[in-house]
Design a protein around this motif. Structure first.
Motif, PDB file in Angstrom:
ATOM      1  N   GLY A 179      26.971 -13.117  21.143  1.00 51.81           N
ATOM      2  CA  GLY A 179      26.788 -14.297  20.316  1.00 51.81           C
ATOM      3  C   GLY A 179      26.746 -13.892  18.861  1.00 51.81           C
ATOM      4  N   GLY A 180      25.966 -14.620  18.062  1.00 50.44           N
ATOM      5  CA  GLY A 180      25.919 -14.328  16.641  1.00 50.44           C
ATOM      6  C   GLY A 180      25.437 -12.923  16.338  1.00 50.44           C
ATOM      7  N   THR A 181      24.261 -12.558  16.856  1.00 46.71           N
ATOM      8  CA  THR A 181      23.700 -11.247  16.546  1.00 46.71           C
ATOM      9  C   THR A 181      24.534 -10.127  17.156  1.00 46.71           C
ATOM     10  OG1 THR A 181      21.471 -12.168  16.368  1.00 46.71           O
ATOM     11  CG2 THR A 181      21.659  -9.798  16.743  1.00 46.71           C
ATOM     12  N   GLY A 182      24.914 -10.259  18.421  1.00 41.69           N
ATOM     13  CA  GLY A 182      25.682  -9.212  19.087  1.00 41.69           C
ATOM     14  C   GLY A 182      27.018  -8.941  18.425  1.00 41.69           C
ATOM     15  N   SER A 183      27.682  -9.998  17.952  1.00 41.39           N
ATOM     16  CA  SER A 183      28.984  -9.797  17.307  1.00 41.39           C
ATOM     17  C   SER A 183      28.828  -9.085  15.969  1.00 41.39           C
ATOM     18  CB  SER A 183      29.700 -11.139  17.118  1.00 41.39           C
ATOM     19  OG  SER A 183      28.945 -12.033  16.318  1.00 41.39           O
ATOM     20  N   PHE A 184      27.749  -9.365  15.243  1.00 41.03           N
ATOM     21  CA  PHE A 184      27.506  -8.659  13.989  1.00 41.03           C
ATOM     22  C   PHE A 184      27.117  -7.207  14.241  1.00 41.03           C
ATOM     23  CE2 PHE A 184      27.215 -12.815  11.805  1.00 41.03           C
ATOM     24  CZ  PHE A 184      27.965 -12.509  10.665  1.00 41.03           C
ATOM     25  N   ILE A 185      26.415  -6.927  15.339  1.00 45.91           N
ATOM     26  CA  ILE A 185      26.131  -5.537  15.705  1.00 45.91           C
ATOM     27  C   ILE A 185      27.443  -4.801  15.938  1.00 45.91           C
ATOM     28  CG2 ILE A 185      25.184  -4.060  17.517  1.00 45.91           C
ATOM     29  CD1 ILE A 185      22.929  -6.123  17.840  1.00 45.91           C
ATOM     30  N   LEU A 186      28.349  -5.419  16.676  1.00 46.65           N
ATOM     31  CA  LEU A 186      29.658  -4.809  16.917  1.00 46.65           C
ATOM     32  C   LEU A 186      30.377  -4.528  15.608  1.00 46.65           C
ATOM     33  CD1 LEU A 186      32.109  -3.976  18.620  1.00 46.65           C
ATOM     34  CD2 LEU A 186      32.727  -6.414  18.745  1.00 46.65           C
ATOM     35  N   ASP A 187      30.319  -5.454  14.669  1.00 44.16           N
ATOM     36  CA  ASP A 187      30.991  -5.289  13.386  1.00 44.16           C
ATOM     37  C   ASP A 187      30.567  -4.000  12.694  1.00 44.16           C
ATOM     38  OD1 ASP A 187      32.565  -6.567  11.054  1.00 44.16           O
ATOM     39  OD2 ASP A 187      30.606  -6.140  10.155  1.00 44.16           O
ATOM     40  N   LYS A 188      29.298  -3.658  12.833  1.00 41.69           N
ATOM     41  CA  LYS A 188      28.785  -2.466  12.146  1.00 41.69           C
ATOM     42  C   LYS A 188      28.983  -1.196  12.973  1.00 41.69           C
ATOM     43  CE  LYS A 188      25.780  -5.660   9.879  1.00 41.69           C
ATOM     44  NZ  LYS A 188      26.864  -6.657  10.010  1.00 41.69           N
ATOM     45  N   VAL A 189      28.755  -1.291  14.277  1.00 41.21           N
ATOM     46  CA  VAL A 189      28.884  -0.110  15.132  1.00 41.21           C
ATOM     47  C   VAL A 189      30.339   0.332  15.240  1.00 41.21           C
ATOM     48  CG1 VAL A 189      28.562   0.732  17.489  1.00 41.21           C
ATOM     49  CG2 VAL A 189      26.775  -0.638  16.416  1.00 41.21           C
ATOM     50  N   LEU A 293      15.359 -13.673  17.488  1.00 40.53           N
ATOM     51  CA  LEU A 293      15.504 -14.580  16.351  1.00 40.53           C
ATOM     52  C   LEU A 293      14.861 -15.905  16.716  1.00 40.53           C
ATOM     53  CD1 LEU A 293      16.781 -14.965  13.557  1.00 40.53           C
ATOM     54  CD2 LEU A 293      18.890 -15.638  14.691  1.00 40.53           C
ATOM     55  N   GLY A 294      13.806 -16.282  16.002  1.00 37.84           N
ATOM     56  CA  GLY A 294      13.121 -17.534  16.270  1.00 37.84           C
ATOM     57  C   GLY A 294      13.179 -18.455  15.074  1.00 37.84           C
ATOM     58  N   ASP A 342      23.817 -16.096   8.683  1.00 39.74           N
ATOM     59  CA  ASP A 342      23.157 -15.121   7.812  1.00 39.74           C
ATOM     60  C   ASP A 342      21.980 -14.449   8.516  1.00 39.74           C
ATOM     61  OD1 ASP A 342      21.739 -17.480   7.877  1.00 39.74           O
ATOM     62  OD2 ASP A 342      21.702 -17.789   5.714  1.00 39.74           O
ATOM     63  N   LEU A 343      21.199 -15.209   9.287  1.00 33.12           N
ATOM     64  CA  LEU A 343      20.093 -14.606  10.014  1.00 33.12           C
ATOM     65  C   LEU A 343      20.580 -13.771  11.193  1.00 33.12           C
ATOM     66  CD1 LEU A 343      17.301 -17.337   9.996  1.00 33.12           C
ATOM     67  CD2 LEU A 343      17.630 -15.377   8.476  1.00 33.12           C
ATOM     68  N   ASN A 344      21.650 -14.201  11.849  1.00 27.34           N
ATOM     69  CA  ASN A 344      22.258 -13.354  12.875  1.00 27.34           C
ATOM     70  C   ASN A 344      22.669 -12.007  12.286  1.00 27.34           C
ATOM     71  OD1 ASN A 344      23.651 -16.281  14.221  1.00 27.34           O
ATOM     72  ND2 ASN A 344      22.343 -14.925  15.400  1.00 27.34           N
ATOM     73  N   ASN A 345      23.292 -12.073  11.126  1.00 23.70           N
ATOM     74  CA  ASN A 345      23.737 -10.849  10.462  1.00 23.70           C
ATOM     75  C   ASN A 345      22.533  -9.970  10.097  1.00 23.70           C
ATOM     76  OD1 ASN A 345      25.355  -8.958   9.229  1.00 23.70           O
ATOM     77  ND2 ASN A 345      25.808 -10.195   7.434  1.00 23.70           N
ATOM     78  N   LEU A 346      21.481 -10.600   9.578  1.00 25.18           N
ATOM     79  CA  LEU A 346      20.286  -9.854   9.212  1.00 25.18           C
ATOM     80  C   LEU A 346      19.651  -9.211  10.437  1.00 25.18           C
ATOM     81  CD1 LEU A 346      18.400  -9.091   6.881  1.00 25.18           C
ATOM     82  CD2 LEU A 346      17.084 -11.171   7.383  1.00 25.18           C
ATOM     83  N   ASN A 347      19.610  -9.952  11.542  1.00 23.78           N
ATOM     84  CA  ASN A 347      19.077  -9.417  12.786  1.00 23.78           C
ATOM     85  C   ASN A 347      19.859  -8.175  13.208  1.00 23.78           C
ATOM     86  OD1 ASN A 347      18.094 -11.150  15.890  1.00 23.78           O
ATOM     87  ND2 ASN A 347      17.357  -9.289  14.953  1.00 23.78           N
ATOM     88  N   ALA A 348      21.184  -8.257  13.094  1.00 25.39           N
ATOM     89  CA  ALA A 348      22.044  -7.130  13.445  1.00 25.39           C
ATOM     90  C   ALA A 348      21.831  -5.949  12.493  1.00 25.39           C
ATOM     91  CB  ALA A 348      23.506  -7.563  13.436  1.00 25.39           C
ATOM     92  N   ILE A 349      21.691  -6.241  11.220  1.00 21.07           N
ATOM     93  CA  ILE A 349      21.492  -5.174  10.236  1.00 21.07           C
ATOM     94  C   ILE A 349      20.207  -4.406  10.522  1.00 21.07           C
ATOM     95  CG2 ILE A 349      20.931  -4.727   7.813  1.00 21.07           C
ATOM     96  CD1 ILE A 349      22.924  -6.970   7.104  1.00 21.07           C
TER      97      ILE A 349
END
Length: 385
Positions: A179-189, A293-294, A342-349
């Motif tokens: 989802g949002g967070t997982g896809s942003f994690i992939l972007d960085k990894v 993320l809440g 933006d919060l998904n991205n922050l969570n991933a960061i």
């Protein structure tokens, strides 16, 4: 580095044609068997090293592997030596000295740059050994690139942190939930040297996903209704060679897919599945990070907490002490208000930074196993075990 670029645009082909002993390792050019004098005025041989991360030289500095080079009087060539200390550039290259000979104007190609330094060293040696030469004619075949990346990270070479990047090399990563967070994690990894990236998600890539995923896509691409893992594999395989999609939801029937991983990011909000994945990874002694993320509505504004929880074979119990919620989040406003990329991205960061700390990429002085970032008060709260 592409062989075509290496041969033509950098002046390196000319070095080879002139019989210099040239080797390319990552983004570094090495000239071996360069003759020079040591403190005893003996003839010895060393290696000159230059970063070639730009088409033309952007610095006059080179590195040297060998003893302290000396002049014909046996004294160190301090006019050439900028500093002397062993330093790991990565790619197996450990240098002993940094040389500085600044021309005006700057060297136009790597040919002029490297030949200048060869002549400075060789000129001293030839005073006593007239036949000394760096033109050995020996050919060192450039090894085929076996990197997981399709092209080199030239920023790392220029910043001399290739050896830091190598700490992540070969690690087999899993991302549960795209989802949002997982896809942003992939972007960085995907921009690291990890050996494999396994993606787990049984959902399709739909319009709402596009608003909380990295980059942008077209409506036509969304209409193809591909699995999320297939869509993101297509996108990120353009930079990383080893992305493996699994278009399934993790459940009790397929937990074995996690068996051969080295580290797992968990970015799902189904409590019973999360607890099942935790138990499996604990049994396998695999470290993992759970992302949380809440979001709550306060009048016409949103309040949020971004949570990052690390679990390692050495420390597990804290994930069950109320830090991680195992509810399914049915009452969370996040379920209906998804325009918060933006919060998904922050969570991933936060998750990726903690992962890199775990492997020694970043320095970690707090060693916290859980952190919560509160949006409305702009504060991070750490929990140490």
């Amino acid at each position: 580095m592409l062989q075509k670029q290496t041969n033509h645009s950098l002046g390196i082909k000319k070095l080879r044609n002139d019989d210099y002993e040239v080797e390319i390792v990552g983004n570094f050019l090495l000239i071996h068997s360069v003759p020079y004098l040591n403190a005893n005025r003996e003839l010895v041989y060393g290696t000159l090293v230059s970063s070639v991360s730009t088409p033309i030289p952007d610095t006059h500095v080179v590195y040297f592997i060998g003893e302290i080079p000396c002049g014909i009087d046996g004294k160190p060539m301090n006019q050439l030596i900028n500093s002397s200390h062993r330093h790991d550039l990565g790619n197996g290259i450990i240098i002993d000295h940094i040389f500085s000979h600044k021309p005006n104007p700057m060297y136009p190609t790597y040919y002029e740059k490297m030949v200048t330094y060869v002549k400075i060293l060789c000129g001293q040696a030839q005073h006593y050994f007239p036949d000394a030469t760096a033109k050995t004619g020996r050919v060192i075949e450039t090894k085929q690139e076996d990197s997981v990346l399709h092209y080199s990270n030239t920023n790392s070479s220029r910043a001399e942190i290739d050896v830091v990047n190598e700490k992540l090399s070969g690690i087999r990563i899993g991302i549960v939930g795209l989802g949002g967070t997982g896809s942003f994690i992939l972007d960085k990894v995907a921009k690291t040297l990890v050996g494999e990236i396994h993606l787990f998600d049984g959902d399709r890539f739909k319009q709402h996903n596009a608003f909380r995923a990295p980059g942008a896509t077209t409506k036509e691409r969304i209409d193809l209704n591909d699995f999320k893992v297939d869509y993101f594999t297509e996108v990120y395989s353009q930079i990383h060679r080893k992305i493996i999609p699994h278009s399934v939801y993790i459940n009790e029937t397929n937990l074995g897919l996690l068996n051969k991983l080295d580290f797992v990011f968990i970015a799902i909000d189904i409590g019973e599945i999360k607890k099942m994945v935790f138990k499996k990874l604990e049994d396998l002694n695999i470290p993992f990070i759970d992302c949380g993320l809440g979001i709550e509505r306060e009048g016409n504004e949103l309040m949020g907490i971004v949570r990052t929880t690390l679990s390692t074979p050495e420390e597990r119990g804290h994930v069950y002490n109320g830090l991680v919620s195992f509810s399914n989040g049915e009452d969370d406003d996040y379920k209906t208000n998804i325009q918060i990329g933006d919060l998904n991205n922050l969570n991933a960061i936060f998750a990726v930074i903690k992962w890199k700390k775990y492997y020694g990429f970043y320095n970690d002085q707090r060693l916290e196993y859980n952190s919560n970032y509160s949006v409305n008060v702009n504060t991070i709260f750490n929990n140490e075990v």
